[in-house]
Design a protein around this motif. Structure first.
Motif, PDB file in Angstrom:
ATOM      1  N   THR A  11       0.808  -1.205   0.058  1.00  0.00           N
ATOM      2  CA  THR A  11      -0.023  -0.141   0.048  1.00  0.00           C
ATOM      3  C   THR A  11       0.909   1.103   0.039  1.00  0.00           C
ATOM      4  OG1 THR A  11      -1.900  -1.274   1.172  1.00  0.00           O
ATOM      5  CG2 THR A  11      -1.707   1.201   1.190  1.00  0.00           C
ATOM      6  N   PRO A  48       1.232   5.612  -0.919  1.00  0.00           N
ATOM      7  CA  PRO A  48       0.282   7.118  -1.052  1.00  0.00           C
ATOM      8  C   PRO A  48       0.226   7.352  -2.527  1.00  0.00           C
ATOM      9  CG  PRO A  48       2.529   7.447  -0.212  1.00  0.00           C
ATOM     10  CD  PRO A  48       2.481   5.988  -0.261  1.00  0.00           C
ATOM     11  N   ARG A 103      -4.572   9.987  -0.853  1.00  0.00           N
ATOM     12  CA  ARG A 103      -5.127   8.529  -0.894  1.00  0.00           C
ATOM     13  C   ARG A 103      -4.109   7.532  -0.750  1.00  0.00           C
ATOM     14  NH1 ARG A 103      -8.137   6.278  -5.996  1.00  0.00           N
ATOM     15  NH2 ARG A 103      -7.018   7.404  -7.554  1.00  0.00           N
ATOM     16  N   MET A 104      -4.580   6.645  -0.101  1.00  0.00           N
ATOM     17  CA  MET A 104      -3.680   5.355  -0.263  1.00  0.00           C
ATOM     18  C   MET A 104      -4.258   4.098  -1.165  1.00  0.00           C
ATOM     19  SD  MET A 104      -1.644   6.321   2.097  1.00  0.00           S
ATOM     20  CE  MET A 104      -0.697   4.841   2.550  1.00  0.00           C
ATOM     21  N   THR A 154      -3.637   0.262  -2.828  1.00  0.00           N
ATOM     22  CA  THR A 154      -2.821  -0.883  -2.949  1.00  0.00           C
ATOM     23  C   THR A 154      -2.486  -1.267  -4.249  1.00  0.00           C
ATOM     24  OG1 THR A 154      -3.789  -1.798  -0.682  1.00  0.00           O
ATOM     25  CG2 THR A 154      -2.742  -3.431  -2.202  1.00  0.00           C
ATOM     26  N   ALA A 165       4.038   2.451   2.431  1.00  0.00           N
ATOM     27  CA  ALA A 165       3.374   2.596   3.612  1.00  0.00           C
ATOM     28  C   ALA A 165       3.431   1.115   4.420  1.00  0.00           C
ATOM     29  CB  ALA A 165       1.971   3.204   3.644  1.00  0.00           C
TER      30      ALA A 165
END
Length: 747
Positions: free
Chosen positions: A53, A55, A59-60, A62, A84
């Protein structure tokens, strides 16, 4: 591929290296992006295929750690955003990553858009929580099921265990015939103890050692050849070409057994999930356990479970629709594409690809054999076999001595139905004979609904979709006029919107519902059912109807193409085709081939057991090569004529095609971009560009559409020419240009 009959050297995917650059890691995101983005690597470098995952803006997202391309990312390392999270999940294997790159390069799609199809459910990467279960308390002071202090209900609960292991609470309550409150009360009383069970119950394993039914000599030779390919563990494409009823499924079941015996997994692709129910029954009957299913009707929890079971090897055999091609098999040993000729394998939205052809690519990348099975193989596959790229295995006879049905052409110019009727007198007579004999019949009309057109008898106004250049189809069972392209539906109006005359609308032409109405009037005592995609919602509805036909609870089945393939009805001896010419209209280069395939498959439903079958095929053009070939069971002669015509015009599989579809919410925008593309069109030897022209469906879902068709010699690198062409024109955000390599639809 389908349009070019080439092997797998056509599109060039980026050269990759698995050696990461220090401090950075490329991550491909499941978004319509052109390639991977670099991120700052964590202390322990995740290998390619790891799910991470990262950034992206605010937003994050995957994505997957991708193989390093030659070009790389030019962002300076201090500006890189950090990874992350590295997920503790099975990594995406190299063959799947290469498949994503290959499909993207071949179809000219963003790699991220292809990755989205291979990522699986969004929650499949989350840690699995165990289920709550209960077991008998180990220190019960002498209590057993006969203890008088226990209620009858509690005794039933304890009896369910019978010395076994812990059970889920819901299953325990169901088996004991009590509520969940009883289970909780027994736990509070110390009779049961709560425990944690595995998140997923073990999936029953198919048993490859179970005995097979006797095979004919032809079946046994075919099975032995395919089993040898499975055991050799190398890539090979095998075209299993067998007449309807020849036992192709039993043959490739033998190959599935060989893959299971070797501890490997199997993927079976079917063109429509409606065919899955009967296939699943046959599979479970042979192997003693169900195969895992993968299709759009699965509930989210089911999709998550199947995806995980495929990734960790618990699901040994998976049967599914197109998207099953991208599942994360741990150890794939065989791919089967059943009904390989079927146009439903072509995905027309989003990433436009042909699942059969991409399945051949995956088999090549995995180094495993693939079986393409059909009674009416596509011309592309037959040409590949002739050129030595595929091995062709032929099953020329029906299994068990059953004969092919007699096909009679009904000339509608002479044998005319009554006014406002659609069944010719000779077919009516045949239906009477069949029903009197206690046998079953099938009527085929590849047109859903009641009528394809609703017309005002006063002024001629036709009810048209407000979003598409398409007529609304009356569905009388639902009381709606429906667009089969965008799904718009409305009630039939009582007043004509053009002339305001009341009750002036009349249906024009037949659909299966109108045909069923005619049959019910002629044969009021017959048990009639309609089989169409809009009358059967989901695989279970199809399974239930098929079971009713096999149990002879239905005398006469009326339906569309979903009843044309894969079904075995021993008592069905008559097939009537209402409009054999329906698929021959229009400019589709495969119209003749498709019509032959469909009608041949429909005809193959008759006489599959010891009772002889017959087919009455209604047509206004009995001299057409398709009709003559069907009547004579002379498929090879028809294909020779079809092949010669395509070769003379340099059409697939002897040439290549690609379509560009320009669409915009405003007609002027579509025309402007089309004009710019026309000015930039390539002028190269072996390349012809036709268009732009309004698409047959000039408006679809509110967007105005224009089409180009690019035709090239087989030696031309079609993808390279397309990339150069498209890169020379700036396309506004509101305008879409969809690329369709090897088009099957010309709407």
């Amino acid at each position: 591929m389908a349009g070019s009959s080439t092997s797998f050297a056509a599109p060039k995917t980026p050269q990759v290296s698995n050696s990461p650059q220090a401090g950075r890691v490329p991550v491909l995101l499941p978004l319509p992006l052109d390639g991977a983005y670099d991120y700052r690597a964590p202390a322990e470098m995740p290998p390619p295929g790891s799910f991470v995952t990262v950034p992206l803006g605010q937003r994050m997202v995957t994505g997957v750690v991708w193989d390093r391309s030659e070009s790389g990312d030019d962002v300076a390392e201090p500006r890189l955003k950090p990874v992350a999270t590295v997920h503790d999940a099975v990594a995406m294997r190299a063959p799947v990553r290469r498949l994503v790159d290959w499909v993207a390069a071949y179809t000219l799609s963003p790699p991220g858009a292809v990755l989205r199809m291979a990522m699986g459910p969004s929650d499949a990467l989350e840690p699995e929580e165990g289920r709550v279960g209960f077991a008998v308390a180990p220190d019960l002071p002498g209590l057993d099921a006969k203890d008088r202090r226990l209620t009858a209900t509690r005794r039933r609960v304890l009896a369910v265990f019978n010395g076994g292991e812990a059970l889920p609470a819901a299953l325990l309550a169901q088996e004991a015939g009590c509520g969940a409150g009883v289970i909780r009360a027994m736990a509070e009383a110390g009779l049961l103890v709560e425990t944690r069970l595995p998140a997923r119950p073990p999936r029953p394993l198919p048993d490859w050692r179970l005995p097979f039914p006797p095979l004919s000599d032809d079946q046994r030779q075919a099975a032995d050849a395919i089993v040898a390919a499975v055991e050799a563990r190398h890539y090979e494409t095998i075209l299993l070409d067998g007449v309807t009823g020849s036992g192709k499924t039993e043959v490739y079941f033998k190959a599935i057994a060989a893959a299971l015996a070797a501890g490997r997994q199997v993927l079976v692709l079917l063109p429509e999930i409606a065919l899955g129910a009967q296939w699943h029954r046959r599979f479970e009957r042979q192997f003693g356990a169900p195969a895992a299913a993968w299709h759009s009707d699965l509930r989210p929890a089911e999709r998550r479970g199947v995806w995980r079971d495929v990734a960790d090897g618990r699901a040994r055999v998976v049967v599914g629709a197109r998207s099953a091609l991208f599942l994360p098999f741990e150890d794939l040993g065989l791919i089967v594409v059943d009904e390989e000729h079927d146009a439903s394998f072509k995905q027309e939205e989003g990433v436009v690809y042909h699942a059969r052809d991409m399945a051949v690519v995956r088999a090549s990348l995995e180094g495993v054999p693939i079986v393409l099975a059909s009674a009416t193989p596509s011309l592309e596959s037959l040409v590949n076999a002739e050129r030595g790229r595929y091995r062709r295995i032929v099953l020329p006879d029906r299994h068990g001595g059953a004969e092919l049905p007699q096909v009679t052409l009904v000339d509608l110019r002479e044998d005319k139905p009554e006014r406002q009727r659609f069944v010719a007198p000779s077919l009516i007579a045949a239906l009477k004979e069949t029903l009197v004999a206690g046998e079953q019949a099938m009527l085929f009309l590849n047109r859903r609904g009641y009528a394809p057109l609703t017309l005002c008898r006063t002024c001629g106004h036709r009810m048209q979709c407000p979003n598409c250049t398409a007529w609304l189809v009356e569905h009388r069972f639902m009381g709606r006029l429906v667009c089969h392209h965008c799904g718009h539906a409305e009630r039939p109006p009582e007043i004509c919107p053009a002339c305001e005359d009341k009750h002036s609308f009349a249906p024009c032409g037949p659909g299966v519902e109108r045909l069923a109405e005619e049959i019910a009037e002629r044969f009021p005592d017959a048990r009639v059912a309609v089989m169409a995609s809009d009358t059967l919602v989901g695989p279970q509805a199809m399974a239930d109807l098929v079971a009713r036909v096999q149990a002879h609870e239905i005398d006469l089945l009326i339906g569309t193409q979903i009843m044309a393939k894969g079904h075995h009805f021993p008592m069905l001896t008559l097939v009537g085709v209402i409009d054999g010419d329906l698929g021959l209209a229009g400019g589709d280069l495969r119209a003749g081939e498709r019509t032959f395939q469909m009608l041949h498959q429909v005809a193959g439903r008759a006489g599959r057991a010891e009772r002889p079958g017959r087919v009455l095929l209604q047509t206004f053009d009995p001299g057409h090569p398709v009709m003559q070939a069907l009547a004579a069971h002379d498929r090879d002669r028809f294909l020779a004529l079809e092949s010669a015509e395509r070769r003379s015009r340099h059409m697939p599989p002897f040439g290549r095609l690609a379509a560009l579809i320009v669409s915009a919410p405003d007609a002027d925008q579509a025309d402007q971009v089309s004009a710019a593309l026309a000015r930039a069109a390539p002028h190269l030897k072996g390349v012809d560009v036709l268009g732009p022209a309004p698409a047959p469906l000039a408006v679809l879902r509110g967007r105005h559409r224009r089409r180009f068709l690019m035709k090239t010699d087989r030696q031309v690198n079609l993808q390279a020419v397309l990339r150069q062409w498209l890169s020379s024109v700036r396309v506004p955000t509101a305008v879409r240009v969809q690329v369709d390599v090897d088009p099957y639809s010309f709407l």
